[in-house]
Design a protein around this motif. Sequence first.
Motif, short mmCIF file in Angstrom:
data_model
loop_
_atom_site.label_atom_id
_atom_site.label_comp_id
_atom_site.label_asym_id
_atom_site.label_seq_id
_atom_site.Cartn_x
_atom_site.Cartn_y
_atom_site.Cartn_z
N ALA A 24 55.94 32.01 -70.95
CA ALA A 24 56.98 31.65 -70.02
C ALA A 24 56.73 30.85 -68.81
CB ALA A 24 58.16 32.74 -69.97
N GLY A 25 55.26 30.93 -68.46
CA GLY A 25 54.73 30.39 -67.48
C GLY A 25 54.50 31.37 -66.33
N PHE A 26 54.64 32.69 -66.56
CA PHE A 26 54.19 33.60 -65.36
C PHE A 26 52.87 33.98 -65.20
CE2 PHE A 26 58.74 34.29 -66.46
CZ PHE A 26 59.37 34.24 -65.00
N SER A 27 52.44 34.06 -64.52
CA SER A 27 51.03 34.74 -64.17
C SER A 27 51.37 36.22 -64.06
CB SER A 27 50.33 34.23 -62.77
OG SER A 27 49.24 35.00 -62.49
N THR A 28 50.19 36.94 -64.69
CA THR A 28 50.30 38.37 -64.79
C THR A 28 49.14 38.98 -64.25
OG1 THR A 28 49.57 38.37 -67.01
CG2 THR A 28 52.00 38.46 -66.79
N ILE A 29 49.32 40.26 -63.68
CA ILE A 29 48.19 41.25 -63.52
C ILE A 29 49.12 42.88 -63.93
CG2 ILE A 29 47.43 40.24 -61.51
CD1 ILE A 29 49.24 41.91 -59.32
N THR A 30 47.95 43.48 -64.16
CA THR A 30 48.29 44.67 -64.81
C THR A 30 47.86 46.12 -64.22
OG1 THR A 30 46.45 44.70 -66.51
CG2 THR A 30 48.34 43.54 -67.13
N ALA A 31 48.34 47.09 -64.56
CA ALA A 31 47.97 48.38 -64.04
C ALA A 31 48.54 49.45 -65.08
CB ALA A 31 48.73 48.79 -62.94
N ASN A 32 47.61 50.54 -65.39
CA ASN A 32 47.95 51.62 -66.45
C ASN A 32 48.47 52.81 -65.76
OD1 ASN A 32 45.74 52.50 -65.12
ND2 ASN A 32 44.43 52.41 -66.98
N SER A 33 48.75 52.74 -64.59
CA SER A 33 49.34 53.95 -63.75
C SER A 33 50.15 53.53 -62.59
CB SER A 33 48.28 55.04 -63.47
OG SER A 33 47.45 54.63 -62.48
N SER A 34 50.96 54.57 -61.88
CA SER A 34 51.25 54.25 -60.58
C SER A 34 50.43 54.08 -59.43
CB SER A 34 52.36 55.20 -60.36
OG SER A 34 53.66 55.20 -61.03
N GLU A 35 49.45 54.72 -59.63
CA GLU A 35 48.26 54.72 -58.60
C GLU A 35 47.75 53.50 -58.61
OE1 GLU A 35 48.85 57.27 -60.74
OE2 GLU A 35 49.80 58.66 -59.29
N VAL A 36 47.10 53.06 -59.72
CA VAL A 36 46.65 51.74 -59.95
C VAL A 36 47.78 50.49 -59.63
CG1 VAL A 36 45.53 50.20 -61.41
CG2 VAL A 36 45.08 52.56 -61.71
N ALA A 37 48.85 50.53 -59.82
CA ALA A 37 49.95 49.72 -59.26
C ALA A 37 49.85 49.85 -57.87
CB ALA A 37 51.35 50.31 -60.04
N LYS A 38 49.92 50.87 -57.23
CA LYS A 38 50.00 50.63 -55.85
C LYS A 38 48.82 49.96 -55.07
CE LYS A 38 52.43 55.33 -55.56
NZ LYS A 38 52.33 56.53 -54.80
N LEU A 39 47.60 50.15 -55.73
CA LEU A 39 46.51 49.36 -55.23
C LEU A 39 46.67 47.79 -55.44
CD1 LEU A 39 43.44 51.62 -56.48
CD2 LEU A 39 44.48 51.45 -54.24
N LYS A 40 47.12 47.69 -56.84
CA LYS A 40 47.20 45.89 -56.99
C LYS A 40 48.56 45.52 -56.26
CE LYS A 40 44.73 45.96 -60.66
NZ LYS A 40 44.60 45.21 -62.19
N ILE A 41 49.46 46.38 -55.90
CA ILE A 41 50.55 45.72 -55.17
C ILE A 41 50.07 45.41 -53.62
CG2 ILE A 41 52.86 46.29 -53.93
CD1 ILE A 41 53.45 47.89 -56.66
N ASN A 42 49.05 46.15 -53.00
CA ASN A 42 48.45 46.04 -51.99
C ASN A 42 47.62 45.07 -51.66
OD1 ASN A 42 49.96 48.11 -50.46
ND2 ASN A 42 48.49 49.58 -51.06
N GLU A 43 46.92 44.65 -52.83
CA GLU A 43 45.70 43.65 -53.02
C GLU A 43 46.45 42.38 -53.40
OE1 GLU A 43 43.16 44.50 -56.35
OE2 GLU A 43 42.56 46.22 -55.32
N GLN A 44 47.35 42.18 -53.99
CA GLN A 44 47.98 40.79 -54.45
C GLN A 44 49.51 41.05 -54.77
OE1 GLN A 44 46.43 39.17 -57.89
NE2 GLN A 44 48.01 37.61 -57.83
#
Length: 120
Positions: A24-44
């Motif tokens: 649908a035209g979205f770019s995606t990043i992934t995480a397999n836990s809340s802890e990894v998600a927090k890191l990804k949110i801070n990075e990008q």
Amino acid sequence: MATVLVVDDTLTEIEIITKTLQAAGFSTITANSSEVAKLKINEQRPDAIVLDIVLPGESGFELCRELKDDPATSTIPVILCSTKDSEMDKFWGLKQGAASYLTKPIVGEDLVRTMQALVK
């Protein structure tokens, strides 16, 4: 192009959701836990988050509440996705600050329509 963080502990679900969003035209990043998600949110900083509820460690409900309580992330729309489909689960998810609540198995058209409405 809007970036969506997909957080799920099941590789198959991550694959289905990311492929649907990418088509649908979205770019995606992934995480397999809340802890990894927090890191990804801070990075990008993503434009939106698709968040499973049942995760190892901190639940999606807890992560959603934390994100909404933090001024730096409070405006990021969160779509909760879960096999939990009772009205109470949906009510609780929206009470945590989620913009939407979708049940699994995900219907691609519903996910894309919801994401397009939230990310303008």
